[in-house]
Every structure is written in structure tokens, then in C-alpha cells.
Design a protein around this motif. Structure first.
Motif, PDB file in Angstrom:
ATOM      1  N   LEU A 173       0.819  -1.219  -0.167  1.00 43.49           N
ATOM      2  CA  LEU A 173      -0.229  -0.227  -0.045  1.00 43.49           C
ATOM      3  C   LEU A 173       0.868   1.253   0.048  1.00 43.49           C
ATOM      4  CD1 LEU A 173      -3.207   0.079  -0.172  1.00 43.49           C
ATOM      5  CD2 LEU A 173      -3.052   0.692   2.390  1.00 43.49           C
ATOM      6  N   TYR A 177       1.444   4.183  -2.969  1.00 38.72           N
ATOM      7  CA  TYR A 177       0.883   5.393  -2.698  1.00 38.72           C
ATOM      8  C   TYR A 177       2.168   6.397  -3.167  1.00 38.72           C
ATOM      9  CZ  TYR A 177       0.300  10.021  -0.706  1.00 38.72           C
ATOM     10  OH  TYR A 177      -0.158  11.251  -0.376  1.00 38.72           O
ATOM     11  N   LEU A 182      -1.469   5.207  -6.665  1.00 35.73           N
ATOM     12  CA  LEU A 182      -2.810   5.111  -5.575  1.00 35.73           C
ATOM     13  C   LEU A 182      -3.739   6.230  -5.697  1.00 35.73           C
ATOM     14  CD1 LEU A 182      -3.478   2.259  -4.269  1.00 35.73           C
ATOM     15  CD2 LEU A 182      -2.757   3.439  -2.157  1.00 35.73           C
ATOM     16  N   THR A 189      -4.803   6.829   3.120  1.00 37.34           N
ATOM     17  CA  THR A 189      -3.717   5.877   2.803  1.00 37.34           C
ATOM     18  C   THR A 189      -3.508   5.543   4.313  1.00 37.34           C
ATOM     19  OG1 THR A 189      -2.812   6.816   0.992  1.00 37.34           O
ATOM     20  CG2 THR A 189      -1.679   5.068   1.870  1.00 37.34           C
TER      21      THR A 189
END
Lengths: 462, 98
Positions: A173, A177, A182, A189
Motif C-alpha cells: 500500500l 501510494y 494510488l 492511505t
């Protein structure tokens, strides 16, 4: 910004270090605790002095003051009330609180960071702090549940598989980002990561068994320390950084020590796995000898050197005070009684030492395994209370045993062994104990507390 | 790279802390492992300082954030006070003998 504040934080850092240093001897440990506590108070005071230079709204000051007073009072009450046998749970709980503080800090700070100029380094540290804090918080909560007997082990494939996926997500993740793939804000986030990390903490601790708890508790402790140090980075606060790192170092050190004492790697402990046992070993019938309370008392009265090996069963039976009584009684007859403590006995590092200290047993009589193992043959009687795997000779002579290679207390070398047990159940590792079948070993069945009480009563008559 | 350059001083500080921390703690005997752990646990409560700094920057009308911050400070204070008091209680037991 303010010389006074800087000096204050410096003194706080030094006091943490000094406090930990004093902890290395039983004589100065209490002083060490006070030194560290004073350093902490100083650090908090400094923070307030630093705040005075800015204009902080009154509402905020009230919130801070109320939260501190409540936290302090409740913490003190919990610390005063806890039973020594419940110590592992309480420490987990406090550790979880520290982790919880780190998560909330990260979440709120992410909101502030999202507004201003993005600083990738800071954002990364923030996310790291958030994730570690979340894992420590929910992990400690589950550890608390397990230690208090409220949560069961779950080694289901779903849990193990889920934890891997979540770990992947935690890594992926932030990467997505920062690369810009993202399409969500930094704030979102951070929220998503916090939730994933909280769930990960749960599935991370769920499959780990009870006897591996000393490893898990030290590890979680260390993770909270790391979260603190990361938060310290974000605020550029050196007292937070150093404090966090010292805790992280202490935790890691204990974690590795515990793993070494079990001869298992950290990875295996975390996976909650033991080597597969060969089924044939379990089907062998053992010739066990039973012994009665009065026979045990008789043996103890004739012995001149006795060792007691306690395990988690002692804590469960709450029999530590009776151990103390037994020791005092035998000491009057000029019998030497030593307590031999395996590093992983109990549910946290040093668990048995705390229990026996509570029972007023002088720490001179508490022996570490390595200290006495070469000398075991000189003990006339060894009393094993609630310990199993840590005295199983299979760890030394049966390469097929799942605990093979684990350092054990060589109780089998002594002249007589009496094992106090509730029944013929197996130890944590699920293997039968070769010790029970040996010629010099007899078993005393029953609740450890009742048996000890009866032995003491009998001894008084002899 | 730029990040490292800007924070060089702190990076040095961290490295020294890691080694000093390990050096100091490595000598703690097994009988004191539990107090060491709970004492260290209490020290990690210094994260409360961060929570206090954070709350001071929140606008007082932002109730949600303020509440979250308040809980964070509460957790931190609980960690500190509980940790030190319980460590003190344990160590007292180690010391009361002859």
C-alpha cells in the motif's frame, strides 16, 4: 527553542539509560526504576514548558490534563491490584496501551500532514510508526486475551494465509501510494493502513501457543518501542527517539534470548509450528511409579540438598507461597533448597522469579539453569512443580522429538525426582516425557497447591 | 538522499542509541527479566509526549480529533503510570529480604 526544555529532555534521556543500567542488579534495580520514572516526569514537564511558548487553546489543555490524570490514576490502581500470577496479562495490556497511543498519534498526525507541504521522508516514517503501533496494540490485546485464558489458539489455515496477505498489503500500500499509483489522499492511505495493521496484529498473535508467549510478549514490547522511536522522528524529539530505541533493544534482546532457550528460531515460533512428531514414539507404554504425599515428605526430610523446578503449572495453581513455606520449613532443618529456573518457564521472561520473590524467597536461592546443570547429581531430591518440557530428557537423546536440541534442566541426573502433576497430560509440545519412566522418578498426582500443603503438614509432624 | 542529508545528526543519534541500548541491557540477569521488560514498557510510554504535542496543535473546535488525541494521551499515561508502579511493586518484593 528553549534551553531549559532541551536540557530537560537531555536529562530525561540520560535517566532512561541510567535507569536501565541500574536494572542489571537486584540491589540497585529499584533505584533504577525510580530514576527512569523521574526522567519520565521531567520529560512530560518539559513538554508543558515548551507548550507555554505557544498559545494553546484552553479546551486542549483541559483535555490533556484530564487524560493524564485519568491514565495515571487508573494505571496506579491496576498496578496495585494485580495478582503476581496475572502479571504477564497486565504487562501486555500496558504495552497495548502504548501501541494504541502510537496508532492514534499516527492517524491524527496523518490528517495534519496531508494538509501542508508533502515531505515524503516524514510521511514514510509516520506510516511506519502507525503500522508498528497498530500491530503492537492489537497484538498485545490478543496476547492479553490468551494469557487471561479468554482467547484460544487458532492455527487455522485461514488465519495463517490471511496474515500473509495482510502483511503483503501493509508493504504494498505505501509503495503504491508513494509511486503515485494510488489515487487516494495520504490521509486515506494512513487510515487504510491503520485498519489493515490492526487486523494483522490479531492474526499475527492468534496462532502462537501459550508456552511461546515469553517470545511474543518481548517481541510486542520491542515493537512498541520502535513505534515510539518512529513517532519521535516525526516530532524531532530526541527523548522519544532514545527512549523508544532503548525499549526496542531490550525487547529484541529478550526475544532472542527466549528463542535461544527453546532452541527454536523466531520464524518458527511466529508460525506457531513444531516439527512433526513420529507417532510411534507416543505409543510406547511408560512404566510410571506413583508416590504418596507422606512418602514425598519422608524423602524431603531425609534429603540434605533439594531442588525445586517450577513451571507454568505453579502459577496456575497459585502455589508460590507454599513453595516459600516449604523452603523455610526445610531451611530450619538445615536442608538446602534451591529453585532452578528454566529461562522460558512461565508465560513471560523471568515469570517464575517474580512469583518466587513474591513468596519471600531470597533471590540467592534462585538458580539459573546453566549455573546448576553440571551439578545436578548432588541433589538428593528434585521436586518438579508444573513443569514438563523443560525437564524432558528427550530434548537431549531423542533426535525424533520435536523439542530435540532445547536446553533442559538435567533433573534426571539427580538421585530422586518427584514430579507433581494433575494427570498424565502431555506438555505444551505434545510429547510424552521420558523422565516419567525413569527409575529414579516418581509421580505425585493431584493439585500442586493441595499436595504442597499436605507435604508441609506432614513435614511439620516428622 | 536529501532526507538523509537533512537528518544526518538524528541518524547518528539513532545509531549510537541502538548500540548503547544493547550494551546496557545485555548484562541484566535472568531473575530481573520481568522487571526489565515492564520497566522498559513504561519508558516506551514516553510516546505520550508526542500525543501532548499533537493535541496542542489541534483547533479546539475539531472535536473528533481532540477526542482521539485525548484517548491517545490517556493510553500513554496509563502505560507510563501502570508500568512504573507495577515494576516498583515487583522490585520491592525482590528487596524486602534480609
Amino acid at each position: 527553542m528553549n534551553v531549559l526544555v532541551d536540557v530537560g529532555y537531555l536529562i530525561a534521556t540520560v535517566s532512561f539509560l541510567g535507569g536501565l543500567k541500574f536494572m542489571s542488579s537486584p540491589k540497585s534495580a529499584r533505584l533504577g526504576n525510580s530514576v527512569a520514572a523521574i526522567g519520565m516526569i521531567l520529560a512530560v514537564l518539559c513538554t508543558f514548558i515548551a507548550l507555554k511558548t505557544q498559545t494553546v487553546p484552553t479546551t486542549n489543555i483541559i483535555v490533556i490534563a484530564v487524560a493524564i490524570v485519568l491514565g495515571t490514576v487508573i494505571g496506579k490502581l491496576m498496578a496495585d491490584k494485580v495478582e503476581m500470577t496475572a502479571m504477564p496479562q497486565l504487562i501486555s495490556l500496558f504495552n497495548g496501551a502504548g501501541g494504541g497511543c502510537a496508532v492514534l498519534l499516527g492517524v491524527v498526525e496523518a490528517k495534519q500532514q496531508g494538509i501542508g507541504d508533502p515531505n515524503i521522508g516524514m510521511q514514510l516514517l509516520l506510516l511506519l510508526g502507525l503500522v508498528t503501533g497498530a500491530v503492537a496494540a492489537s497484538g498485545s490485546a490478543i496476547a492479553y486475551g490468551k494469557l487471561a485464558g479468554k482467547t484460544k489458539d487458532n492455527k487455522g489455515a485461514a488465519v495463517v494465509f490471511g496474515s500473509r496477505i495482510l502483511l503483503g498489503l501493509i508493504l504494498l500500500l505505501p509503495l503504491l501510494y508513494f509511486v503515485g499509483l494510488l489515487p487516494i489522499s495520504f490521509e486515506s492511505t494512513a487510515y487504510a493502513l491503520a485498519i489493515i495493521a490492526l487486523v494483522y496484529g490479531v492474526v499475527f498473535v492468534l496462532p502462537i501457543g501459550g508456552a511461546d508467549m515469553p517470545v511474543v510478549i518481548s517481541l510486542l514490547n520491542s515493537i512498541t518501542g520502535i513505534a515510539t522511536a518512529l513517532a519521535g522522528f516525526v516530532y524531532g524529539n530526541k527523548a522519544m527517539i532514545s527512549g523508544g530505541i532503548f525499549v526496542g533493544a531490550a525487547g529484541i534482546l529478550l526475544t532472542l534470548l527466549m528463542c535461544k532457550a527453546m532452541n527454536r528460531s523466531l520464524i518458527k515460533v511466529l508460525a506457531g509450528k513444531f516439527k512433526k512428531t513420529k507417532a510411534s514414539a507416543d505409543t510406547e507404554v511408560q512404566n510410571i511409579k506413583e508416590i504418596t504425599v507422606s512418602e514425598t515428605a519422608m524423602q524431603l526430610s531425609f534429603a540434605s540438598k533439594i531442588a525445586i523446578i517450577p513451571g507454568y503449572g505453579l502459577a496456575v495453581a497459585q502455589a508460590q507461597h507454599l513453595c516459600g513455606q516449604l523452603q523455610q520449613l526445610l531451611a530450619k532443618r538445615e536442608t538446602q533448597v534451591d529453585f532452578i529456573i528454566h529461562p522460558v518457564a512461565g508465560r513471560m521472561p523471568g515469570h517464575m522469579n517474580v512469583l518466587l520473590a513474591e513468596a519471600n524467597i531470597d533471590y540467592e536461592h534462585l538458580k539459573e539453569m546453566d549455573e546448576v546443570n553440571s551439578d545436578m547429581a548432588h541433589y538428593d531430591t528434585v521436586l518438579i512443580i508444573g513443569a514438563n518440557d523443560v525437564v524432558n530428557p528427550a530434548a537431549e537423546n531423542n533426535p525424533d522429538s520435536p523439542i530435540f536440541g532445547m536446553p533442559i534442566v538435567k533433573a534426571y541426573q539427580s538421585k530422586q525426582v518427584v514430579v507433581m502433576k494433575r494427570g498424565m497430560s502431555k506438555g505444551y509440545a505434545g510429547v510424552s516425557n521420558d523422565l516419567f519412566g525413569m527409575d529414579n522418578c516418581s509421580l505425585l498426582f493431584g493439585d500442586a497447591k493441595d499436595s504442597l500443603q499436605n507435604i508441609i503438614n506432614q513435614l511439620k509432624l516428622i | 538522499m536529501e532526507f538523509i542529508h537533512n537528518n544526518l545528526e538524528i541518524i547518528y543519534f539513532v545509531i549510537f542509541c541502538v548500540f548503547i541500548g544493547i550494551e546496557v541491557i545485555a548484562n541484566v540477569p535472568a531473575i530481573l527479566h520481568t522487571p526489565l521488560m515492564s520497566g522498559a514498557n513504561a519508558i516506551s510510554g514516553i510516546i505520550m509526549v508526542g500525543a501532548v504535542i499533537m493535541i496542542s496543535q489541534v483547533p479546539p473546535t475539531n472535536y473528533v480529533t481532540l477526542a482521539l488525541g485525548g484517548i491517545a494521551v490517556f493510553f500513554g499515561a496509563l502505560n507510563i503510570s501502570g508500568g512504573f508502579f507495577v515494576t516498583g511493586r515487583m522490585l520491592k518484593m525482590f528487596n524486602t529480604k534480609k
